[in-house]
Enzyme design. Structure first.
Site, short mmCIF file in Angstrom:
data_model
loop_
_atom_site.label_atom_id
_atom_site.label_comp_id
_atom_site.label_asym_id
_atom_site.label_seq_id
_atom_site.Cartn_x
_atom_site.Cartn_y
_atom_site.Cartn_z
N ASN A 1 7.22 -12.25 -7.69
CA ASN A 1 6.71 -13.62 -7.66
C ASN A 1 6.16 -13.99 -9.02
O ASN A 1 5.45 -13.19 -9.65
CB ASN A 1 5.60 -13.73 -6.61
CG ASN A 1 6.11 -13.44 -5.22
OD1 ASN A 1 7.18 -13.93 -4.83
ND2 ASN A 1 5.38 -12.65 -4.45
N HIS B 1 4.62 -7.62 -11.48
CA HIS B 1 4.87 -6.56 -10.50
C HIS B 1 6.13 -6.87 -9.74
O HIS B 1 6.44 -8.02 -9.46
CB HIS B 1 3.70 -6.37 -9.54
CG HIS B 1 3.18 -7.64 -8.92
ND1 HIS B 1 2.42 -8.55 -9.62
CD2 HIS B 1 3.32 -8.15 -7.67
CE1 HIS B 1 2.11 -9.56 -8.83
NE2 HIS B 1 2.66 -9.36 -7.64
N HIS C 1 7.75 -5.99 -6.09
CA HIS C 1 7.51 -5.41 -4.77
C HIS C 1 8.80 -4.71 -4.34
O HIS C 1 9.87 -5.32 -4.37
CB HIS C 1 7.24 -6.50 -3.73
CG HIS C 1 6.04 -7.36 -3.98
ND1 HIS C 1 4.87 -7.23 -3.27
CD2 HIS C 1 5.83 -8.40 -4.84
CE1 HIS C 1 3.99 -8.14 -3.68
NE2 HIS C 1 4.55 -8.87 -4.62
#
Ligand code: 5GP
Length: 122
Positions: free
Chosen positions: A93, A106, A108
Protein backbone atom coordinates in the site's frame (compact mmCIF):
# COMPACT_ATOMS: atom_id res chain seq x y z
CA UNK A 1 4.24 11.61 -4.31
CA UNK A 2 6.41 13.33 -1.71
CA UNK A 3 9.04 11.13 -0.14
CA UNK A 4 9.59 12.90 3.19
CA UNK A 5 10.51 10.13 5.60
CA UNK A 6 9.17 10.25 9.16
CA UNK A 7 11.80 8.52 11.29
CA UNK A 8 9.28 8.19 14.16
CA UNK A 9 7.18 5.64 12.25
CA UNK A 10 6.66 2.28 13.93
CA UNK A 11 8.83 0.30 11.48
CA UNK A 12 11.73 2.73 11.98
CA UNK A 13 11.37 2.01 15.71
CA UNK A 14 11.40 -1.73 15.01
CA UNK A 15 14.56 -1.32 12.91
CA UNK A 16 16.22 0.62 15.74
CA UNK A 17 15.29 -2.16 18.19
CA UNK A 18 13.00 0.15 20.21
CA UNK A 19 9.97 -2.10 19.65
CA UNK A 20 10.13 -5.91 19.59
CA UNK A 21 9.18 -7.89 16.51
CA UNK A 22 8.69 -11.52 15.53
CA UNK A 23 11.52 -11.75 12.99
CA UNK A 24 11.25 -14.34 10.22
CA UNK A 25 14.56 -13.45 8.53
CA UNK A 26 17.03 -10.59 8.47
CA UNK A 27 19.45 -9.82 5.66
CA UNK A 28 22.05 -7.10 5.12
CA UNK A 29 19.51 -4.61 3.76
CA UNK A 30 16.07 -6.00 4.70
CA UNK A 31 13.94 -7.43 7.50
CA UNK A 32 10.97 -9.81 7.41
CA UNK A 33 8.70 -10.10 10.45
CA UNK A 34 5.17 -11.24 11.27
CA UNK A 35 2.33 -8.72 11.17
CA UNK A 36 1.02 -7.93 14.65
CA UNK A 37 -2.60 -8.22 13.43
CA UNK A 38 -2.49 -11.05 10.88
CA UNK A 39 -5.16 -10.98 8.18
CA UNK A 40 -4.42 -14.56 7.10
CA UNK A 41 -2.68 -17.63 8.60
CA UNK A 42 0.55 -16.40 6.99
CA UNK A 43 1.04 -12.62 7.16
CA UNK A 44 4.65 -11.50 6.91
CA UNK A 45 5.86 -7.94 6.33
CA UNK A 46 9.09 -7.36 4.42
CA UNK A 47 10.79 -3.99 4.79
CA UNK A 48 14.05 -2.47 3.58
CA UNK A 49 16.35 -1.19 6.33
CA UNK A 50 16.80 2.08 4.46
CA UNK A 51 14.52 5.09 4.93
CA UNK A 52 12.08 4.60 2.04
CA UNK A 53 8.40 5.52 2.22
CA UNK A 54 6.88 3.71 -0.74
CA UNK A 55 7.72 1.26 -3.48
CA UNK A 56 8.25 4.03 -6.02
CA UNK A 57 10.54 5.92 -3.61
CA UNK A 58 12.58 2.72 -3.13
CA UNK A 59 12.70 1.97 -6.86
CA UNK A 60 13.92 5.51 -7.53
CA UNK A 61 16.54 5.94 -4.79
CA UNK A 62 17.67 2.59 -3.43
CA UNK A 63 20.94 1.05 -4.59
CA UNK A 64 20.94 -2.02 -6.82
CA UNK A 65 22.25 -4.03 -3.84
CA UNK A 66 19.31 -2.95 -1.66
CA UNK A 67 16.78 -3.73 -4.38
CA UNK A 68 18.22 -7.17 -5.12
CA UNK A 69 18.41 -8.02 -1.41
CA UNK A 70 14.80 -6.92 -0.88
CA UNK A 71 13.24 -8.69 -3.86
CA UNK A 72 15.15 -11.88 -3.12
CA UNK A 73 14.05 -11.83 0.52
CA UNK A 74 10.36 -11.58 -0.48
CA UNK A 75 10.78 -14.68 -2.65
CA UNK A 76 12.86 -16.49 -0.03
CA UNK A 77 10.16 -15.94 2.61
CA UNK A 78 7.45 -17.25 0.28
CA UNK A 79 9.47 -20.43 -0.23
CA UNK A 80 10.51 -20.73 3.44
CA UNK A 81 6.86 -20.45 4.51
CA UNK A 82 5.99 -23.28 2.09
CA UNK A 83 3.81 -21.15 -0.16
CA UNK A 84 5.06 -22.27 -3.57
CA UNK A 85 2.37 -24.86 -4.13
CA UNK A 86 -0.80 -23.13 -2.92
CA UNK A 87 0.36 -19.59 -3.71
CA UNK A 88 0.24 -16.26 -1.95
CA UNK A 89 -0.55 -12.57 -2.44
CA UNK A 90 1.80 -9.58 -2.26
CA UNK A 91 0.38 -6.18 -1.34
CA UNK A 92 2.24 -2.89 -0.95
CA UNK A 93 0.00 0.00 0.00
CA UNK A 94 1.27 3.48 -0.86
CA UNK A 95 -0.04 6.85 0.25
CA UNK A 96 -3.59 8.05 0.60
CA UNK A 97 -5.15 6.08 -2.24
CA UNK A 98 -3.39 2.89 -1.13
CA UNK A 99 -4.44 3.54 2.50
CA UNK A 100 -0.89 3.14 3.78
CA UNK A 101 -0.86 3.24 7.58
CA UNK A 102 2.87 2.94 8.22
CA UNK A 103 4.99 5.31 6.08
CA UNK A 104 7.95 2.93 5.63
CA UNK A 105 7.90 0.69 2.55
CA UNK A 106 6.55 -2.77 3.29
CA UNK A 107 5.29 -5.67 1.25
CA UNK A 108 2.63 -7.83 2.87
CA UNK A 109 2.97 -11.56 2.10
CA UNK A 110 -0.44 -13.13 2.68
CA UNK A 111 -1.33 -16.81 2.41
CA UNK A 112 -2.73 -19.87 4.12
CA UNK A 113 -6.38 -19.52 3.12
CA UNK A 114 -8.27 -18.57 -0.05
CA UNK A 115 -7.92 -14.78 -0.16
CA UNK A 116 -10.88 -13.93 -2.34
CA UNK A 117 -10.81 -11.59 -5.27
CA UNK A 118 -8.18 -8.90 -5.31
CA UNK A 119 -10.28 -5.81 -4.58
CA UNK A 120 -13.73 -5.18 -3.20
CA UNK A 121 -15.83 -2.47 -4.77
CA UNK A 122 -15.69 0.63 -2.58
P1 5GP B 1 -0.35 -0.71 5.82
O1 5GP B 1 -1.80 -0.41 6.06
O2 5GP B 1 0.54 0.46 6.11
O3 5GP B 1 -0.10 -1.35 4.49
O4 5GP B 1 0.00 -1.88 6.85
C1 5GP B 1 0.62 -1.68 8.08
C2 5GP B 1 0.66 -3.03 8.76
O5 5GP B 1 1.55 -2.93 9.87
C3 5GP B 1 -0.69 -3.50 9.31
O6 5GP B 1 -1.01 -4.77 8.74
C4 5GP B 1 -0.46 -3.58 10.83
O7 5GP B 1 -1.12 -4.68 11.44
C5 5GP B 1 1.06 -3.71 10.92
N1 5GP B 1 1.63 -3.18 12.14
C6 5GP B 1 1.37 -1.97 12.71
N2 5GP B 1 2.09 -1.80 13.83
C7 5GP B 1 2.84 -2.93 13.96
C8 5GP B 1 3.81 -3.34 14.94
O8 5GP B 1 4.13 -2.65 15.90
N3 5GP B 1 4.38 -4.57 14.75
C9 5GP B 1 4.06 -5.37 13.67
N4 5GP B 1 4.68 -6.55 13.59
N5 5GP B 1 3.16 -5.00 12.74
C10 5GP B 1 2.56 -3.80 12.89
Amino acid sequence: MAHDYDSDNIFAKILRGEIPNDTVKETEHSLAFRDIQPQAPVHVLVIPKGAYVTFDHFAQEASDAEIVDYVRLVGDIARAEGLEEDGFRLISNAGKTGVQEVPHLHVHILAGRPLGRMLQKA
